[in-house]
Design a protein around this motif. Structure first.
Motif: not given
Length: 122
Positions: A68-90
């Motif tokens: 988990q993290s704190g706010a990601m800076g996009h309150p209008d889109f919450e809940p937000t999920v960031e995905v980072v997969v090796e070899g792909m753009e986040p």
């Protein structure tokens, strides 16, 4: 309150070991970060986080870290999920509910296909 026995403590440790391992960054090829700031929590981020943790544990995906993290800076889109997969753009997904969280894990993390309809546009 009664004292816990050594056996009870060991049982508790074993029950929570999987959850702790999900947050360990060693030997991980994918990372799923759930924004759990105030707005995210108010809009259901805790449910999203729990679903992702449960699925990763159930599927025994030792290469996937959920955190988990704190706010990601996009309150209008919450809940937000960031995905980072090796070899792909986040990728940053918005308006994530439990069903979309399941799709993100299965299609993006495991299937390596970005769900373009759900990306947060800057």
């Amino acid at each position: 309150m009664s004292k816990l026995t050594l056996e009870e403590l060991r049982r508790m440790r074993d029950e929570h070991r999987v959850t702790v391992e999900l947050r360990d960054s060693d030997n991980k090829t994918a990372q799923i970060v759930v924004g759990m700031g105030t707005t995210g929590l108010a809009k259901g981020a805790k449910k999203v986080f729990n679903v992702l943790c449960d699925l990763v544990a159930e599927k025994q995906l030792v290469e996937v870290m959920v955190r988990q993290s704190g706010a990601m800076g996009h309150p209008d889109f919450e809940p937000t999920v960031e995905v980072v997969v090796e070899g792909m753009e986040p990728a940053l997904y918005g308006h994530v509910d439990e069903a979309l969280a399941t799709q993100i894990l299965e299609k993006h993390v495991l299937g390596r296909t970005v769900l373009t309809d759900h990306l947060v546009k800057n």
